[in-house]
Design a protein around this motif. Structure first.
Motif, PDB file in Angstrom:
ATOM      1  N   ILE A 193       0.885  -1.432  -0.059  1.00  0.00           N
ATOM      2  CA  ILE A 193      -0.184  -0.003   0.084  1.00  0.00           C
ATOM      3  C   ILE A 193       0.832   1.142   0.000  1.00  0.00           C
ATOM      4  O   ILE A 193       1.798   1.317   0.683  1.00  0.00           O
ATOM      5  CB  ILE A 193      -0.961  -0.057   0.975  1.00  0.00           C
ATOM      6  CG1 ILE A 193      -1.851  -1.127   1.379  1.00  0.00           C
ATOM      7  CG2 ILE A 193      -1.750   1.198   1.321  1.00  0.00           C
ATOM      8  CD1 ILE A 193      -2.329  -1.409   2.697  1.00  0.00           C
ATOM      9  N   LEU A 194       0.663   2.198  -0.765  1.00  0.00           N
ATOM     10  CA  LEU A 194       1.355   3.513  -0.847  1.00  0.00           C
ATOM     11  C   LEU A 194       0.192   4.702  -0.668  1.00  0.00           C
ATOM     12  O   LEU A 194      -0.876   4.685  -1.295  1.00  0.00           O
ATOM     13  CB  LEU A 194       1.903   3.827  -2.307  1.00  0.00           C
ATOM     14  CG  LEU A 194       3.221   2.787  -2.647  1.00  0.00           C
ATOM     15  CD1 LEU A 194       3.561   2.974  -4.229  1.00  0.00           C
ATOM     16  CD2 LEU A 194       4.427   2.884  -1.654  1.00  0.00           C
ATOM     17  N   VAL A 195       0.688   5.776   0.151  1.00  0.00           N
ATOM     18  CA  VAL A 195      -0.195   6.634   0.197  1.00  0.00           C
ATOM     19  C   VAL A 195       0.790   7.850  -0.120  1.00  0.00           C
ATOM     20  O   VAL A 195       1.880   7.947   0.363  1.00  0.00           O
ATOM     21  CB  VAL A 195      -0.460   6.986   1.680  1.00  0.00           C
ATOM     22  CG1 VAL A 195      -1.313   8.318   1.857  1.00  0.00           C
ATOM     23  CG2 VAL A 195      -1.258   5.768   2.255  1.00  0.00           C
ATOM     24  N   THR A 196       0.230   8.753  -1.215  1.00  0.00           N
ATOM     25  CA  THR A 196       0.982   9.620  -1.876  1.00  0.00           C
ATOM     26  C   THR A 196       0.179  11.014  -1.938  1.00  0.00           C
ATOM     27  O   THR A 196      -1.018  10.770  -1.422  1.00  0.00           O
ATOM     28  CB  THR A 196       1.387   9.180  -3.118  1.00  0.00           C
ATOM     29  OG1 THR A 196       0.338   9.054  -4.039  1.00  0.00           O
ATOM     30  CG2 THR A 196       2.286   7.928  -3.264  1.00  0.00           C
ATOM     31  N   HIS A 197       0.779  12.200  -2.470  1.00  0.00           N
ATOM     32  CA  HIS A 197       0.066  13.288  -2.669  1.00  0.00           C
ATOM     33  C   HIS A 197      -1.028  13.079  -3.753  1.00  0.00           C
ATOM     34  O   HIS A 197      -0.617  12.191  -4.553  1.00  0.00           O
ATOM     35  CB  HIS A 197       1.148  14.320  -3.136  1.00  0.00           C
ATOM     36  CG  HIS A 197       0.738  15.794  -3.270  1.00  0.00           C
ATOM     37  ND1 HIS A 197      -0.092  16.091  -4.173  1.00  0.00           N
ATOM     38  CD2 HIS A 197       0.573  16.653  -2.370  1.00  0.00           C
ATOM     39  CE1 HIS A 197      -0.708  17.261  -4.001  1.00  0.00           C
ATOM     40  NE2 HIS A 197      -0.055  17.746  -2.839  1.00  0.00           N
ATOM     41  N   ALA A 198      -1.993  13.812  -3.650  1.00  0.00           N
ATOM     42  CA  ALA A 198      -3.101  13.562  -4.510  1.00  0.00           C
ATOM     43  C   ALA A 198      -2.729  13.631  -5.994  1.00  0.00           C
ATOM     44  O   ALA A 198      -3.214  13.110  -6.770  1.00  0.00           O
ATOM     45  CB  ALA A 198      -4.257  14.391  -4.360  1.00  0.00           C
ATOM     46  N   ARG A 199      -1.699  14.557  -6.272  1.00  0.00           N
ATOM     47  CA  ARG A 199      -1.342  14.679  -7.737  1.00  0.00           C
ATOM     48  C   ARG A 199      -0.364  13.748  -8.317  1.00  0.00           C
ATOM     49  O   ARG A 199       0.201  13.830  -9.444  1.00  0.00           O
ATOM     50  CB  ARG A 199      -0.895  16.292  -7.926  1.00  0.00           C
ATOM     51  CG  ARG A 199      -2.043  17.174  -7.948  1.00  0.00           C
ATOM     52  CD  ARG A 199      -1.666  18.300  -7.857  1.00  0.00           C
ATOM     53  NE  ARG A 199      -1.063  18.979  -6.594  1.00  0.00           N
ATOM     54  CZ  ARG A 199      -0.715  20.228  -6.299  1.00  0.00           C
ATOM     55  NH1 ARG A 199      -1.180  21.197  -7.029  1.00  0.00           N
ATOM     56  NH2 ARG A 199      -0.151  20.407  -5.167  1.00  0.00           N
ATOM     57  N   THR A 200      -0.075  12.950  -7.503  1.00  0.00           N
ATOM     58  CA  THR A 200       1.094  11.895  -7.940  1.00  0.00           C
ATOM     59  C   THR A 200       0.467  10.901  -8.983  1.00  0.00           C
ATOM     60  O   THR A 200      -0.531  10.348  -8.950  1.00  0.00           O
ATOM     61  CB  THR A 200       1.334  10.981  -6.792  1.00  0.00           C
ATOM     62  OG1 THR A 200       1.970  11.858  -5.700  1.00  0.00           O
ATOM     63  CG2 THR A 200       2.732   9.936  -7.138  1.00  0.00           C
ATOM     64  N   GLY A 201       1.400  10.670  -9.965  1.00  0.00           N
ATOM     65  CA  GLY A 201       0.660   9.904 -11.065  1.00  0.00           C
ATOM     66  C   GLY A 201       0.752   8.586 -10.811  1.00  0.00           C
ATOM     67  O   GLY A 201       0.608   8.088  -9.559  1.00  0.00           O
ATOM     68  N   GLY A 202       0.509   7.545 -11.716  1.00  0.00           N
ATOM     69  CA  GLY A 202       0.337   6.177 -11.555  1.00  0.00           C
ATOM     70  C   GLY A 202       1.623   5.527 -10.836  1.00  0.00           C
ATOM     71  O   GLY A 202       2.728   5.861 -10.921  1.00  0.00           O
ATOM     72  N   GLN A 203       1.248   4.621  -9.896  1.00  0.00           N
ATOM     73  CA  GLN A 203       2.158   3.949  -9.236  1.00  0.00           C
ATOM     74  C   GLN A 203       2.489   2.462  -9.421  1.00  0.00           C
ATOM     75  O   GLN A 203       3.193   1.780  -8.542  1.00  0.00           O
ATOM     76  CB  GLN A 203       2.128   4.196  -7.592  1.00  0.00           C
ATOM     77  CG  GLN A 203       2.037   5.818  -7.322  1.00  0.00           C
ATOM     78  CD  GLN A 203       3.353   6.203  -7.446  1.00  0.00           C
ATOM     79  OE1 GLN A 203       4.505   5.702  -7.105  1.00  0.00           O
ATOM     80  NE2 GLN A 203       3.073   7.610  -8.246  1.00  0.00           N
ATOM     81  N   HIS A 204       1.966   1.960 -10.531  1.00  0.00           N
ATOM     82  CA  HIS A 204       1.935   0.478 -10.571  1.00  0.00           C
ATOM     83  C   HIS A 204       3.620   0.167 -10.804  1.00  0.00           C
ATOM     84  O   HIS A 204       3.734  -0.825 -10.010  1.00  0.00           O
ATOM     85  CB  HIS A 204       1.272   0.146 -11.880  1.00  0.00           C
ATOM     86  CG  HIS A 204       0.247   0.203 -11.911  1.00  0.00           C
ATOM     87  ND1 HIS A 204      -0.830   0.815 -12.928  1.00  0.00           N
ATOM     88  CD2 HIS A 204      -0.895   0.267 -10.943  1.00  0.00           C
ATOM     89  CE1 HIS A 204      -1.998   0.852 -12.609  1.00  0.00           C
ATOM     90  NE2 HIS A 204      -2.107   0.586 -11.412  1.00  0.00           N
ATOM     91  N   GLU A 205       4.524   0.526 -11.649  1.00  0.00           N
ATOM     92  CA  GLU A 205       5.823   0.273 -11.587  1.00  0.00           C
ATOM     93  C   GLU A 205       6.756   0.320 -10.293  1.00  0.00           C
ATOM     94  O   GLU A 205       7.375  -0.636  -9.850  1.00  0.00           O
ATOM     95  CB  GLU A 205       6.559   1.086 -12.373  1.00  0.00           C
ATOM     96  CG  GLU A 205       6.199   0.749 -13.925  1.00  0.00           C
ATOM     97  CD  GLU A 205       6.224  -0.700 -14.419  1.00  0.00           C
ATOM     98  OE1 GLU A 205       7.321  -1.332 -14.038  1.00  0.00           O
ATOM     99  OE2 GLU A 205       5.209  -1.191 -15.001  1.00  0.00           O
TER     100      GLU A 205
END
Length: 104
Positions: free
Chosen positions: A50-62
């Motif tokens: 699970i990743l929690v990032t800034h709302a404007r962060t792009g896709g995190q699949h990689e």
């Protein structure tokens, strides 16, 4: 800022033992609000990242796949690790911290 957690759901072990490429057969999900974005990956073996990032962060699949690979290399392949127990591995913590710093 990126925070990550890894959890094991022992009830959902599904395809254990099947040879898969890293990230193959994984389920990806994401959700966001105006303040954060939550992305998570469920591996075929039941590992959840699970990743929690800034709302404007792009896709995190990689990124999720890379973190899963770090988990496999330092935890899953460790003969001293007992599946389902709390992860206490300095190698994993250090490697994950170094990786996150390279992308931050």
């Amino acid at each position: 800022m990126i925070k990550s957690w890894i959890a094991v759901d022992l009830a959902e072990k599904g395809n254990l033992g099947l040879p898969l490429l890293p990230g193959q057969g994984c389920l990806f999900h994401s959700s966001h609000t105006h303040t954060y974005k939550l992305c998570f990956m469920v591996s075929p073996s039941g590992i959840k990242i699970i990743l929690v990032t800034h709302a404007r962060t792009g896709g995190q699949h990689e990124l999720l796949k890379c973190i899963y690979n770090l988990y496999v290399e330092s935890i899953d392949k460790n003969p001293l690790y007992s599946p389902g127990t709390r992860i206490r591995c300095e190698l994993f913590n250090t490697t994950l911290d170094q990786y996150v710093q390279t992308i931050a």
